[in-house]
Design a protein around this motif. Structure first.
Motif, PDB file in Angstrom:
ATOM      1  N   PRO A  86       0.832  -1.216   0.000  1.00  0.00           N
ATOM      2  CA  PRO A  86       0.000   0.000   0.000  1.00  0.00           C
ATOM      3  C   PRO A  86       0.868   1.268   0.000  1.00  0.00           C
ATOM      4  CG  PRO A  86      -0.871  -1.600   1.539  1.00  0.00           C
ATOM      5  CD  PRO A  86       0.445  -2.140   1.056  1.00  0.00           C
ATOM      6  N   ALA A  87       0.422   2.243  -0.738  1.00  0.00           N
ATOM      7  CA  ALA A  87       1.199   3.467  -0.910  1.00  0.00           C
ATOM      8  C   ALA A  87       1.343   4.205   0.399  1.00  0.00           C
ATOM      9  CB  ALA A  87       0.528   4.369  -1.942  1.00  0.00           C
ATOM     10  N   ARG A  88       2.478   4.831   0.549  1.00  0.00           N
ATOM     11  CA  ARG A  88       2.665   5.707   1.696  1.00  0.00           C
ATOM     12  C   ARG A  88       2.787   7.135   1.179  1.00  0.00           C
ATOM     13  NH1 ARG A  88       8.457   6.472   3.761  1.00  0.00           N
ATOM     14  NH2 ARG A  88       9.660   6.302   1.863  1.00  0.00           N
ATOM     15  N   THR A  89       2.390   8.065   2.018  1.00  0.00           N
ATOM     16  CA  THR A  89       2.432   9.471   1.631  1.00  0.00           C
ATOM     17  C   THR A  89       3.793  10.050   1.991  1.00  0.00           C
ATOM     18  OG1 THR A  89       0.067   9.632   2.065  1.00  0.00           O
ATOM     19  CG2 THR A  89       1.271  11.690   1.921  1.00  0.00           C
ATOM     20  N   LEU A 109       1.494  11.850  -7.932  1.00  0.00           N
ATOM     21  CA  LEU A 109       0.673  12.826  -7.243  1.00  0.00           C
ATOM     22  C   LEU A 109      -0.612  12.156  -6.767  1.00  0.00           C
ATOM     23  CD1 LEU A 109       1.068  15.794  -9.747  1.00  0.00           C
ATOM     24  CD2 LEU A 109       1.888  15.756  -7.396  1.00  0.00           C
ATOM     25  N   PRO A 110      -1.305  12.732  -5.783  1.00  0.00           N
ATOM     26  CA  PRO A 110      -2.603  12.168  -5.389  1.00  0.00           C
ATOM     27  C   PRO A 110      -3.549  12.079  -6.591  1.00  0.00           C
ATOM     28  CG  PRO A 110      -1.895  13.797  -3.798  1.00  0.00           C
ATOM     29  CD  PRO A 110      -0.921  13.853  -4.945  1.00  0.00           C
ATOM     30  N   HIS A 169       5.632  19.131  -1.952  1.00  0.00           N
ATOM     31  CA  HIS A 169       4.426  18.578  -2.574  1.00  0.00           C
ATOM     32  C   HIS A 169       4.167  17.171  -2.043  1.00  0.00           C
ATOM     33  CE1 HIS A 169       4.167  21.881  -5.426  1.00  0.00           C
ATOM     34  NE2 HIS A 169       5.461  21.736  -5.625  1.00  0.00           N
ATOM     35  N   GLU A 170       2.905  16.848  -1.901  1.00  0.00           N
ATOM     36  CA  GLU A 170       2.519  15.537  -1.406  1.00  0.00           C
ATOM     37  C   GLU A 170       2.474  14.536  -2.562  1.00  0.00           C
ATOM     38  OE1 GLU A 170      -1.547  13.843   0.258  1.00  0.00           O
ATOM     39  OE2 GLU A 170      -0.665  15.365   1.581  1.00  0.00           O
ATOM     40  N   TYR A 171       3.098  13.390  -2.347  1.00  0.00           N
ATOM     41  CA  TYR A 171       3.112  12.316  -3.338  1.00  0.00           C
ATOM     42  C   TYR A 171       2.717  11.008  -2.671  1.00  0.00           C
ATOM     43  CZ  TYR A 171       5.655  15.144  -6.752  1.00  0.00           C
ATOM     44  OH  TYR A 171       6.006  16.104  -7.651  1.00  0.00           O
ATOM     45  N   LEU A 172       2.317  10.058  -3.484  1.00  0.00           N
ATOM     46  CA  LEU A 172       2.086   8.699  -3.024  1.00  0.00           C
ATOM     47  C   LEU A 172       3.217   7.839  -3.583  1.00  0.00           C
ATOM     48  CD1 LEU A 172      -1.742   8.344  -3.676  1.00  0.00           C
ATOM     49  CD2 LEU A 172      -0.600   8.705  -1.493  1.00  0.00           C
ATOM     50  N   GLN A 173       3.889   7.124  -2.705  1.00  0.00           N
ATOM     51  CA  GLN A 173       4.981   6.263  -3.143  1.00  0.00           C
ATOM     52  C   GLN A 173       4.527   4.814  -3.107  1.00  0.00           C
ATOM     53  OE1 GLN A 173       8.480   5.847  -0.676  1.00  0.00           O
ATOM     54  NE2 GLN A 173       9.768   5.758  -2.500  1.00  0.00           N
ATOM     55  N   PHE A 174       4.626   4.169  -4.257  1.00  0.00           N
ATOM     56  CA  PHE A 174       4.270   2.763  -4.397  1.00  0.00           C
ATOM     57  C   PHE A 174       5.576   1.975  -4.484  1.00  0.00           C
ATOM     58  CE2 PHE A 174       0.910   5.296  -6.265  1.00  0.00           C
ATOM     59  CZ  PHE A 174      -0.247   4.736  -5.745  1.00  0.00           C
ATOM     60  N   ARG A 175       5.794   1.073  -3.529  1.00  0.00           N
ATOM     61  CA  ARG A 175       7.020   0.266  -3.511  1.00  0.00           C
ATOM     62  C   ARG A 175       6.658  -1.192  -3.756  1.00  0.00           C
ATOM     63  NH1 ARG A 175      11.348   1.791   0.796  1.00  0.00           N
ATOM     64  NH2 ARG A 175      12.634   1.882  -1.066  1.00  0.00           N
ATOM     65  N   PHE A 176       7.499  -1.844  -4.511  1.00  0.00           N
ATOM     66  CA  PHE A 176       7.292  -3.261  -4.821  1.00  0.00           C
ATOM     67  C   PHE A 176       8.180  -4.121  -3.937  1.00  0.00           C
ATOM     68  CE2 PHE A 176       5.648  -0.983  -8.392  1.00  0.00           C
ATOM     69  CZ  PHE A 176       4.530  -1.707  -8.731  1.00  0.00           C
ATOM     70  N   ALA A 177       7.786  -5.357  -3.757  1.00  0.00           N
ATOM     71  CA  ALA A 177       8.530  -6.275  -2.890  1.00  0.00           C
ATOM     72  C   ALA A 177       9.892  -6.579  -3.507  1.00  0.00           C
ATOM     73  CB  ALA A 177       7.741  -7.559  -2.682  1.00  0.00           C
TER      74      ALA A 177
END
Length: 184
Positions: free
Chosen positions: A45-48, A88-89, A54-62
């Motif tokens: 799940p993305a973390r902010t 970005l959101p 600026h606010e971003y959503l970071q998506f990390r893979f295993a």
């Protein structure tokens, strides 16, 4: 009111090189806050996070998924860490994607050409008439200076048009000059 300006293309290493997967290759499930890579692997799940305010959503893979992936080399430059993408959101991301698509159309480019002409006018008034600096204090006096500067710019352009003064040529880069000299 609509803000009209170009949005830079995806500037990730993968998008620039044309190899691997740019951000647009990932499928985003905004409700679950997860991304799915082109190989079908799902992110955590993305973390902010905040990048340059600026606010971003970071998506990390295993890590295990990325290390075993056959497309690892073109997908990420890291030798040990998994791929991650920052977006970005959702509302801003969707606007950004739509604007990137719109700026490829001929209608958008015609509208932007008008802005380019205005930018040239502003550049001329800044360089030749000192528009960035005001000689006066107070909004009313500064407004008068701006009006007089605009009148001066229009008079200069009208005088050049009447006198049929040729426009300045666009400068050529050194590389362009070298290429034209070698071809001739």
């Amino acid at each position: 009111m609509t803000l009209l300006g170009p949005i830079v293309a995806d500037h990730s290493q993968q998008a620039k090189s044309g190899e691997g997967f740019g951000k647009s290759a990932f499928t985003i499930d905004w409700d679950l806050r997860q991304a799915t890579c082109p190989r079908g692997k799902t992110s955590t799940p993305a973390r902010t996070l905040r990048i340059k305010g600026h606010e971003y959503l970071q998506f990390r893979f295993a890590k295990a998924d990325c290390l075993a992936c056959p497309d690892r080399h073109p997908c990420t430059a890291s030798a040990t860490r998994p791929r991650s993408i920052a977006l970005l959101p959702r509302p801003l991301h969707e606007i950004q994607v739509q604007n990137r698509l719109d700026q490829q159309t001929e209608q958008w480019q015609r509208r932007y050409a008008i802005r380019a002409g205005i930018e040239a006018t502003l550049s001329q008034t800044v360089r030749s008439n000192g528009l960035r600096r005001t000689r006066y204090r107070g909004l009313a006096k500064t407004h008068v200076q701006h009006v007089l500067t605009a009148i001066a710019c229009n008079l200069t352009r009208t005088a050049d048009w009447i006198a049929e003064t040729p426009r300045g040529r666009t400068r050529s880069s050194r590389f362009h000059t070298l290429c034209t000299a070698a071809a001739g």
